[in-house]
Scaffold this active site. Sequence first.
Site, PDB file in Angstrom:
ATOM      1  N   ASP A   1       0.862  -1.167   0.000  1.00  0.00           N
ATOM      2  CA  ASP A   1       0.000   0.000   0.000  1.00  0.00           C
ATOM      3  C   ASP A   1       0.905   1.226   0.000  1.00  0.00           C
ATOM      4  O   ASP A   1       1.842   1.302   0.800  1.00  0.00           O
ATOM      5  CB  ASP A   1      -0.864  -0.013   1.272  1.00  0.00           C
ATOM      6  CG  ASP A   1      -2.228   0.605   1.061  1.00  0.00           C
ATOM      7  OD1 ASP A   1      -2.284   1.679   0.432  1.00  0.00           O
ATOM      8  OD2 ASP A   1      -3.219   0.019   1.520  1.00  0.00           O
TER       9      ASP A   1
ATOM     10  N   ASP B   1      -2.977   4.752  -2.486  1.00  0.00           N
ATOM     11  CA  ASP B   1      -4.041   5.330  -1.685  1.00  0.00           C
ATOM     12  C   ASP B   1      -4.513   6.663  -2.262  1.00  0.00           C
ATOM     13  O   ASP B   1      -3.692   7.524  -2.591  1.00  0.00           O
ATOM     14  CB  ASP B   1      -3.481   5.550  -0.265  1.00  0.00           C
ATOM     15  CG  ASP B   1      -4.556   5.838   0.750  1.00  0.00           C
ATOM     16  OD1 ASP B   1      -5.400   4.957   0.979  1.00  0.00           O
ATOM     17  OD2 ASP B   1      -4.542   6.953   1.322  1.00  0.00           O
TER      18      ASP B   1
ATOM     19  N   GLU C   1      -6.392   3.624  -5.948  1.00  0.00           N
ATOM     20  CA  GLU C   1      -7.668   3.819  -5.257  1.00  0.00           C
ATOM     21  C   GLU C   1      -8.251   5.130  -5.765  1.00  0.00           C
ATOM     22  O   GLU C   1      -7.578   6.160  -5.729  1.00  0.00           O
ATOM     23  CB  GLU C   1      -7.471   3.894  -3.737  1.00  0.00           C
ATOM     24  CG  GLU C   1      -8.805   3.884  -2.997  1.00  0.00           C
ATOM     25  CD  GLU C   1      -8.749   4.462  -1.580  1.00  0.00           C
ATOM     26  OE1 GLU C   1      -9.609   4.112  -0.780  1.00  0.00           O
ATOM     27  OE2 GLU C   1      -7.847   5.274  -1.301  1.00  0.00           O
TER      28      GLU C   1
ATOM     29  N   HIS D   1     -10.775  -2.821   4.073  1.00  0.00           N
ATOM     30  CA  HIS D   1     -10.579  -2.385   5.462  1.00  0.00           C
ATOM     31  C   HIS D   1     -11.338  -1.110   5.824  1.00  0.00           C
ATOM     32  O   HIS D   1     -11.294  -0.674   6.971  1.00  0.00           O
ATOM     33  CB  HIS D   1      -9.081  -2.173   5.704  1.00  0.00           C
ATOM     34  CG  HIS D   1      -8.552  -1.033   4.881  1.00  0.00           C
ATOM     35  ND1 HIS D   1      -8.478  -1.079   3.501  1.00  0.00           N
ATOM     36  CD2 HIS D   1      -8.115   0.206   5.234  1.00  0.00           C
ATOM     37  CE1 HIS D   1      -8.007   0.072   3.059  1.00  0.00           C
ATOM     38  NE2 HIS D   1      -7.774   0.868   4.085  1.00  0.00           N
ATOM     39  N   ASP D   2     -11.987  -0.477   4.848  1.00  0.00           N
ATOM     40  CA  ASP D   2     -12.758   0.750   5.107  1.00  0.00           C
ATOM     41  C   ASP D   2     -14.258   0.484   5.131  1.00  0.00           C
ATOM     42  O   ASP D   2     -15.053   1.433   5.219  1.00  0.00           O
ATOM     43  CB  ASP D   2     -12.497   1.791   4.001  1.00  0.00           C
ATOM     44  CG  ASP D   2     -11.081   2.334   4.021  1.00  0.00           C
ATOM     45  OD1 ASP D   2     -10.444   2.323   5.090  1.00  0.00           O
ATOM     46  OD2 ASP D   2     -10.614   2.768   2.943  1.00  0.00           O
TER      47      ASP D   2
HETATM   48  O1  TEU Z   1      -9.372   5.731   1.943  1.00  0.00           O
HETATM   49  C1  TEU Z   1      -9.853   6.813   1.210  1.00  0.00           C
HETATM   50  C2  TEU Z   1     -11.300   7.101   1.185  1.00  0.00           C
HETATM   51  O2  TEU Z   1     -11.685   7.895   0.367  1.00  0.00           O
HETATM   52  C3  TEU Z   1     -12.352   6.527   2.071  1.00  0.00           C
HETATM   53  O3  TEU Z   1     -12.701   5.228   1.822  1.00  0.00           O
HETATM   54  C4  TEU Z   1     -12.097   6.772   3.513  1.00  0.00           C
HETATM   55  O4  TEU Z   1     -11.586   5.624   4.090  1.00  0.00           O
HETATM   56  C5  TEU Z   1     -13.329   7.132   4.269  1.00  0.00           C
HETATM   57  O5  TEU Z   1     -13.984   5.981   4.681  1.00  0.00           O
HETATM   58  C6  TEU Z   1     -14.269   8.024   3.552  1.00  0.00           C
HETATM   59  O6  TEU Z   1     -15.439   8.217   4.310  1.00  0.00           O
HETATM   60  C7  TEU Z   1      -8.003   5.537   2.014  1.00  0.00           C
HETATM   61  C8  TEU Z   1      -7.694   4.366   2.919  1.00  0.00           C
HETATM   62  O7  TEU Z   1      -8.222   3.205   2.357  1.00  0.00           O
HETATM   63  C9  TEU Z   1      -8.203   4.663   4.292  1.00  0.00           C
HETATM   64  O8  TEU Z   1      -8.028   3.583   5.159  1.00  0.00           O
HETATM   65  C10 TEU Z   1      -7.468   5.878   4.808  1.00  0.00           C
HETATM   66  O9  TEU Z   1      -8.012   6.269   6.034  1.00  0.00           O
HETATM   67  C11 TEU Z   1      -7.535   7.052   3.839  1.00  0.00           C
HETATM   68  O10 TEU Z   1      -7.300   6.672   2.479  1.00  0.00           O
HETATM   69  C12 TEU Z   1      -6.483   8.078   4.193  1.00  0.00           C
HETATM   70  O11 TEU Z   1      -5.205   7.588   3.903  1.00  0.00           O
END
Ligand code: TEU
Length: 526
Positions: A98, A199, A233, A305-306
């Site tokens: 990542d 990311d 992403e 993971h989100d």
């Molecule tokens: O996530 C970016 C993102 O736009 C979203 O999914 C975010 O997690 C949030 O839920 C929006 O409501 C990425 C990573 O996957 C996330 O874990 C990080 O927190 C974020 O970037 C910042 O690096």
Amino acid sequence: MKQAWWKERVFYQIYPRSFLDTNDDGVGDLRGIIEKLDYLKSLGIGAIWLCPVYDSPNDDNGYDIRDYENIMAEFGTMADFDALLEGLHARDIKLVMDLVVNHSSDEHAWFNESRKAKDNPYRDYYIWRDGKDGNIPNNWASFFAPSAWKLDETTGQYYLHLFSEKQPDLNWENPVLREEVYAMVNRWFDRGVDGFRMDVINCIAKDEGLPDGSGSPNAAGCYAGRDCLCLGEAPFTSPEEGAKMLDEETGIFDMIFPFDLMEIDDGPNGKYDPVPWTLAKFKQIVNRWQTAAEHGWGSLFWSNHDQARAVSRFGCTDTEELRVRSAKMLAAAMHLLRGTPFVYQGEELGMTNTPFPDASAIRDIEGINALNEARISGRYDQIWKGILHKGRDHARTPMKWNASANAGFTTGEPWIMVNPNYVSINAAAEENDSDSVLNFYRKLIAIRNSSRTLQYGAYRPLCTEHTQLFAYERELDGETFMIVCNMSGERVSLPEELHGQVVLSNCEHTEVGVFAPYEARVLRKI
Ligand code: TEU
Ligand code: CA
């Protein structure tokens, strides 16, 4: 269609903090992943996406990097990392890291310098602005806070943070910063990693009121000549924009993670205001992205993971039988589309959302901040309900290995609560049950691994107007598979054109011409 390793392999996403703890500190570690390499191999997966393992103060669990070239002490050492990489490669599993370069941690050496003075050589590594009329520079909101600007007393200027205050955004208009990142990425490639998941990579270029740079920032610029995966992403990306990014001749990414499906149940007030998702909308999203990736390649996933747990969100957990059946159905529906499937750790067990008792159980900065704001705005009950439904911590409760204390994740105090249903839902129990979700994933992955048609075949939607069935076919050189899934809790009679030879099913007894609730069949056309 060009062939590539990342098109043929199924990916498994690891959130190291929650995978397996080997030194009793309650935090998963690299040695824990090494211990489970044979488990990973037994799934049939061919690549890992490893969430950040770099040195970090963990404001956002590693998405706030303090040192891009060191391993987080809690996770282990660089020697552990090399051993992991070696163990993966010895099993013919690729490793995709990542890469978080939209922002760094505010504890990164670059930021420590940058904030010292306006003429510091590192000042321009970040995005600094004067306030407007004694207030924030503009009205940009952060994902994790009402404003994306934070005043720094030392110089009296504000810095931009699209995420938390401890995640200042890097300035990609600065060519020196870009070169530093490219060089860092190349050192990881030289170490042997097989690609990066980048990311929020489409957020690195800021528009509106920010200075013109030379050319458009492009983090894919350091891949030249390497057979490595560049996976972006990409929130806020329409299928039309996605098609451009993915075009095999002119695009900049091999694959992207779009957000449409993850936002399918967002209500008027966003992610914590969920509304029921509909099959019609699901089909529309799938079709639009399968089309967008026609001249490139798609990514296929129900969760990460989100996100909340897939079976709780898209399947049915009313009974144990339906949990198992719908988890398998979701897997079949997603994995055999055209693109690369991603399994998020625990999904292969049909892991469910966790019944968090109250706010003190929440660890995620996004959830904690949302609750704090909600206390002020009076929307606490609504936000708490939203978190119970869609909070990021559902994905982050520990992997459930067996029925012993803490699901076998740790013998210490876990950093986040373990889902109490580990007593019945765990890898060891599923290992011994031929009808488990786990063993269904193995069969499904094996089928995809061995079929060029399922990897590279053309996609065509079937029964597009059907209100319960989701169905499509994949065709290559005269061979055709039909994937038919009942996404409803009702019995459905099967349209004539969907009859074929059953290759895989999630029900022990299948009725000719009738689909049970959440039944899925993979059929070969005869
Ligand atoms: O996530 C970016 C993102 O736009 C979203 O999914 C975010 O997690 C949030 O839920 C929006 O409501 C990425 C990573 O996957 C996330 O874990 C990080 O927190 C974020 O970037 C910042 O690096
Ligand atoms: Ca540990």
